[in-house]
Design an enzyme around this catalytic site. Structure first.
Site, short mmCIF file in Angstrom:
data_model
loop_
_atom_site.label_atom_id
_atom_site.label_comp_id
_atom_site.label_asym_id
_atom_site.label_seq_id
_atom_site.Cartn_x
_atom_site.Cartn_y
_atom_site.Cartn_z
N GLU A 68 12.26 15.47 61.11
CA GLU A 68 13.31 14.84 60.32
C GLU A 68 14.14 13.92 61.21
OE1 GLU A 68 16.85 16.35 57.29
OE2 GLU A 68 16.31 17.61 59.00
N LYS A 123 14.55 14.24 50.07
CA LYS A 123 15.16 15.54 50.33
C LYS A 123 16.00 15.92 49.12
CE LYS A 123 17.67 18.07 53.95
NZ LYS A 123 18.29 17.95 55.30
N CYS A 141 13.51 20.04 55.93
CA CYS A 141 14.48 20.91 56.58
C CYS A 141 15.14 21.91 55.61
CB CYS A 141 15.52 20.06 57.30
SG CYS A 141 16.51 20.97 58.51
#
Length: 512
Positions: free
Chosen positions: A266, A341, A375
């Protein structure tokens, strides 16, 4: 079986010379439904499909056998009778071009019951089905125990009781214990079978490794997939070209080792923020987003040039004056997919004013079905479960964290996602320091590739693992066929055993 003679079992194919012994065994096992088949029938089976006729002998004595033919799956996976399988002239209707096996019979000498010889014969059939790349094994299963309950319950009630192990049927119980599923009830399957009242169950064992014939070898689905993971060193860069040179070195190296995927962390482009150290955090991430399109284009070119699929970590992307955190999947055929995300951390909201995406999906690649959870997204089990319901095989988790606490959240949740969704999970993070970049000044990572936890996988469910906080690349070969085995024959079946009568996970966009 003589107690004075040691058992010495051998599994082999039946030959024409076995008929006398085979007939004696069939007469012994089936006195109520006609006993032995004619010699011509057995001879025809051996000639037409020798590999399908299997016997077990003990010190030369034939004690168990399985008779099998090939059939057309579409025809025999629907209702039929025994005469559709074996004609009035007792000739088995073997179809050499068939795409399924049909179990005509399995029988074991009464003195040898309890030695699990029937299970050996069924396993031999399964191996044959896989070796011939056939869809399934079908069988018409008699239910001779029904005779004792026909006056007390319907045949459907009897079958349900056997399935729940409240009753025992010598044939159906055995079939169910060998991973067969009941597809339907068949009436008048074998009318002379008085014990079963003429009923039979249509049973099916599916070959999970079956592959449709491909027009080209290049269309065959890959089973072994190599994943390459970059544990990325955050270092000062002087330009975009400087960063891309580092990127290309990693792509080239992973390609040299024949990796199918290269996974980056990321915000791996964060060193570019050091080119404008005077900017505030919000201004800095907007400045960083100005490089993202060029990075995406160049990484897509690398995917084609180096023949490797690249999961390009994540990059900040500005769209309609909003900032998003986006991962690009650059296929080696030149196409590009994107995954936003979904869940934004408090830091990303507060310091960078990022927004979350609203779409999650599985991507088809030439090396399996993959998903991307950036993440924090890995810490929400709902997302991975939605992907699992779409058949995901590999989850990629690019992450960036500054402390070991944050790293362990990502790692432990990623391992949980692998177990509960029966898939592989690869995580990639950054290491090193960026003294001139606010909010991305320190990193902690120990990149890894995780598997589900069962006998088919490593004892610690970890296929590969980097050294903590060291710049390096790791590789892991994942076997997609093992996921199929886990789903059907694993010690536990997490996906199958969900209580969908009590709960489910669903995207709001999918609701009625």
């Amino acid at each position: 079986m003589s107690q004075s003679q040691e058992t010495l079992l051998q599994l082999r194919v039946i030959t024409p010379n076995d008929y006398t012994a085979l007939a004696e065994l069939m007469d012994l096992v089936y006195p109520d439904i006609g006993g032995a088949w004619p010699k011509a029938t057995i001879q025809a089976l051996v000639n037409a499909f020798p590999d399908g006729q299997i016997a077990i002998e003990d010190n030369g004595k034939l004690v168990a056998a399985a008779l099998t033919i090939k059939v057309n799956y579409q025809r025999y996976s629907s209702r039929h009778t025994y005469k559709d399988v074996v004609s009035d002239k007792e000739i088995a209707r073997h179809d050499d071009r068939g795409d399924a096996l049909y179990g005509l019979d399995v029988f074991v000498h009464p003195d040898y019951r309890g030695l699990r010889l029937g299970r050996r014969l069924y396993e031999a059939r399964r191996e044959l089905c896989r070796a011939l790349n056939l869809k399934a094994i079908l069988a018409g299963g008699r239910i001779p125990g029904y005779r004792d309950y026909a006056d007390k319950m319907s045949v459907n009630e009897y079958i349900e009781a056997v399935q729940r192990k409240e009753l025992y049927d010598p044939i159906l119980s055995f079939q169910l214990s060998n991973d067969f599923d009941i597809k339907r009830l068949m009436h008048q399957y074998l009318p002379e079978d008085k014990k079963s009242r003429g009923f039979a169950t249509l049973l099916e064992w599916d070959n999970i490794f079956y592959e449709e014939e491909a027009d080209s070898i290049h269309e065959v689905e890959k089973s072994i997939v190599r994943i390459g993971v970059a544990q990325w060193q955050m270092r000062t860069v002087t330009s975009l070209e400087d960063l891309l040179a580092q990127t290309e070195f990693i792509v080239s190296s992973l390609s040299d080792y024949q990796s199918d995927f290269a996974l980056f962390p990321e915000f791996f482009s964060a060193p570019l923020m050091g080119l404008a150290p005077e900017k505030s955090p919000v201004e800095a991430v907007k400045f960083l987003s100005e490089f993202s399109e060029e990075i995406r284009l160049r990484m897509s070119q690398m995917a084609v040039e180096y023949n490797i699929n690249i999961v390009a970590g994540s990059l900040p992307v500005q769209d309609d004056n909003r900032l998003y955190n986006v991962s690009y999947l650059c296929h080696r055929d030149g196409s590009v997919d994107e995954q936003y995300k979904i869940h934004i951390t408090p830091h990303e909201k507060r310091d960078w004013v990022l927004d979350g995406g609203d779409k999650i999906q599985v991507f088809e690649t030439d090396a399996g079905k993959v998903g991307i959870l950036i993440c924090y997204d890995s810490e929400f089990p709902e997302l991975a479960r939605i992907l699992a319901e779409q058949g995901v095989q590999i989850l990629f988790v690019p992450f960036w964290v500054d402390t070991k606490n944050g790293y362990l959240r990502v790692r432990l949740c990623s391992q949980a996602r692998a177990i509960e969704n029966e898939c592989y999970v690869a995580i990639a993070g950054s290491v090193g320091n960026l003294p001139r970049v606010d909010n991305v000044n320190i990193q902690y990572a120990q990149s890894a590739v995780f598997s589900p936890s069962d006998v088919y996988f490593p004892h610690d469910a970890t296929l590969a693992e980097a050294t903590a906080n060291a710049e390096m690349m790791i590789y892991a070969d994942v076997d997609l066929d093992k996921l199929k085995l886990l789903n059907t024959e694993g010690s536990v079946n997490n996906l199958k055993d969900r209580r969908l009568d009590l709960y489910r996970v669903q995207l709001k966009s999918e609701q009625d």
